[in-house]
Write a protein that holds these residues in place. Structure first.
Motif, mmCIF file in Angstrom:
data_model
loop_
_atom_site.group_PDB
_atom_site.id
_atom_site.type_symbol
_atom_site.label_atom_id
_atom_site.label_comp_id
_atom_site.label_asym_id
_atom_site.label_seq_id
_atom_site.Cartn_x
_atom_site.Cartn_y
_atom_site.Cartn_z
ATOM 1 N N ALA A 167 3.832 -6.217 -1.212
ATOM 2 C CA ALA A 167 4.240 -5.357 -0.095
ATOM 3 C C ALA A 167 5.397 -4.441 -0.486
ATOM 4 O O ALA A 167 5.395 -3.250 -0.164
ATOM 5 N N VAL A 168 6.395 -4.979 -1.189
ATOM 6 C CA VAL A 168 7.526 -4.123 -1.592
ATOM 7 C C VAL A 168 7.023 -3.027 -2.538
ATOM 8 O O VAL A 168 7.372 -1.852 -2.398
ATOM 9 N N ASN A 169 6.176 -3.424 -3.486
ATOM 10 C CA ASN A 169 5.672 -2.412 -4.417
ATOM 11 C C ASN A 169 4.847 -1.349 -3.699
ATOM 12 O O ASN A 169 4.824 -0.188 -4.113
ATOM 13 N N ARG A 170 4.191 -1.722 -2.610
ATOM 14 C CA ARG A 170 3.401 -0.749 -1.851
ATOM 15 C C ARG A 170 4.284 0.357 -1.280
ATOM 16 O O ARG A 170 3.841 1.481 -1.072
ATOM 17 N N ALA A 171 5.551 0.021 -1.039
ATOM 18 C CA ALA A 171 6.475 1.022 -0.485
ATOM 19 C C ALA A 171 6.604 2.239 -1.411
ATOM 20 O O ALA A 171 6.956 3.327 -0.967
ATOM 21 N N TYR A 172 6.337 2.020 -2.710
ATOM 22 C CA TYR A 172 6.452 3.135 -3.660
ATOM 23 C C TYR A 172 5.150 3.900 -3.830
ATOM 24 O O TYR A 172 5.087 4.846 -4.599
ATOM 25 N N GLY A 181 2.383 1.584 4.730
ATOM 26 C CA GLY A 181 3.075 0.460 4.106
ATOM 27 C C GLY A 181 3.341 -0.648 5.111
ATOM 28 O O GLY A 181 3.141 -1.833 4.827
ATOM 29 N N VAL A 182 3.792 -0.270 6.290
ATOM 30 C CA VAL A 182 4.093 -1.277 7.316
ATOM 31 C C VAL A 182 2.796 -1.944 7.787
ATOM 32 O O VAL A 182 2.756 -3.154 8.025
ATOM 33 N N ARG A 183 1.718 -1.160 7.888
ATOM 34 C CA ARG A 183 0.428 -1.756 8.285
ATOM 35 C C ARG A 183 -0.036 -2.775 7.231
ATOM 36 O O ARG A 183 -0.485 -3.873 7.560
ATOM 37 N N HIS A 184 0.107 -2.388 5.969
ATOM 38 C CA HIS A 184 -0.280 -3.288 4.874
ATOM 39 C C HIS A 184 0.570 -4.566 4.934
ATOM 40 O O HIS A 184 0.054 -5.677 4.823
ATOM 41 N N GLU A 185 1.873 -4.371 5.134
ATOM 42 C CA GLU A 185 2.788 -5.512 5.242
ATOM 43 C C GLU A 185 2.335 -6.448 6.364
ATOM 44 O O GLU A 185 2.281 -7.672 6.220
#
Ligand code: CO8
Length: 258
Positions: A211-216, A223-227
């Motif tokens: 999830a953190v890596n998705r932020a990039y 990103g929040v949806r994925h999280e």
């Protein structure tokens, strides 16, 4: 398995990989990059390992790609073999958390390799830099991209255009590293941080990393949806039930990585 360019050990649930080409300040040649992926994959597949530490020596994490090896290649060769692409992509496929413990030089590909790890703990003698411009090239695995996201445009431009090195204090101030410790305590500190991560429920740790890596990689909304989907998914794990039950029963959780 015996490695020529690495020292690989396990400490309880932590896998330790030390880059080991002291004669070349751990310059990243093809042999080392191949062995590194092999060692990381083995730890990623090993259920007993829950966190990985990647380190070098006290003098150098890695002084960059191996300049001698690169200097012998032509444009046609680097383009045809797509130099460094497989290594970059394979490294990012490792799902368990990887902590970089950086002492001494982390230059060029060495700085990029540290940035590809999940976070960096620096010894107080660490020196980060993207000096590729002095060789007539630019970074090849993220030194213009990750560094810019981590420290901002101004410092990333400064480092990429002048080739200057950033010391550990500046790296911490700029957000490139999470903490700085005395160089002679670096490995102990990194192993103890990794041991703490290894106590956590593995599936949640893998999800947090993803999830953190998705932020990039994506927009804030995506990103929040994925999280949130990963958050929901963790309710299917035994460790979620155990973690919440242990809290309510005021006891230590017994996580099993399921
Ligand atoms: N490649 C090959 N050999 C190296 C490298 C390197 N990157 N860095 C150091 N060495 C070797 C030296 O040639 C020397 O070998 P020898 O004793 O046989 O002459 C030995 O390591 C010790 O080095 P020095 O004598 O130079 O040690 P100093 O303490 O005087 O200096 C420095 C240390 C400042 C780190 C200096 O060695 C240096 O400037 N090194 C090169 C740094 C650099 O330019 N790095 C960028 C390389 S380009 C790159 O990384 C492109 C990235 C592309 C993607 C990579 C994906 C993995």
């Amino acid at each position: 398995m015996a490695y020529e360019t690495l020292i690989v050990e396990t400490r309880d649930h932590v896998g330790l990989v030390k880059l080991n080409r002291p004669e070349a300040l751990n310059a990243l040649n093809q042999k080392l990059l191949g062995e590194l992926i092999c060692a990381l994959r083995k730890f990623d597949e090993d259920d007993a390992i829950r966190c990985i530490v990647l380190t070098g020596s006290e003098k150098a994490f890695a002084a960059g790609a191996d300049i001698k090896e690169m200097s012998e290649k032509s444009y046609v060769e680097v383009f045809r073999e797509d130099l460094f692409t497989a290594f970059h992509d394979d490294f990012l496929r490792i799902r368990k958390p990887i902590v970089a413990a950086v002492a001494g030089y982390a230059l060029g590909g060495g700085c990029e390799l540290a940035m590809m790890c999940d976070f960096i703990i620096a010894g107080d003698n660490a020196r980060f830099g993207q000096p590729e411009i002095n060789l007539g090239v630019i970074p090849g695995i993220g030194g213009t991209q990750r560094l810019t996201r981590f420290v901002g445009k101004s410092k990333a431009m400064d480092m990429n255009l002048t080739g200057r090195f950033m010391d550990a204090a500046e790296a911490e101030r700029s957000g490139l590293v999470s903490r700085v410790v005395p160089a002679d305590k670096l490995l102990d500190e990194a192993l103890s941080v990794a041991a703490k991560i290894a106590e956590k429920p593995l599936l949640a740790a893998i999800a947090a990393k993803e999830a953190v890596n998705r932020a990039y990689e994506t927009t804030l909304a995506e990103g929040v949806r994925h999280e949130r989907r990963l958050f929901h998914a963790l309710f299917a794990t035994e460790d979620q039930a155990e973690g919440m039950a242990a809290f309510l029963e005021k006891r230590a959780p017994q996580f099993r990585g399921r």
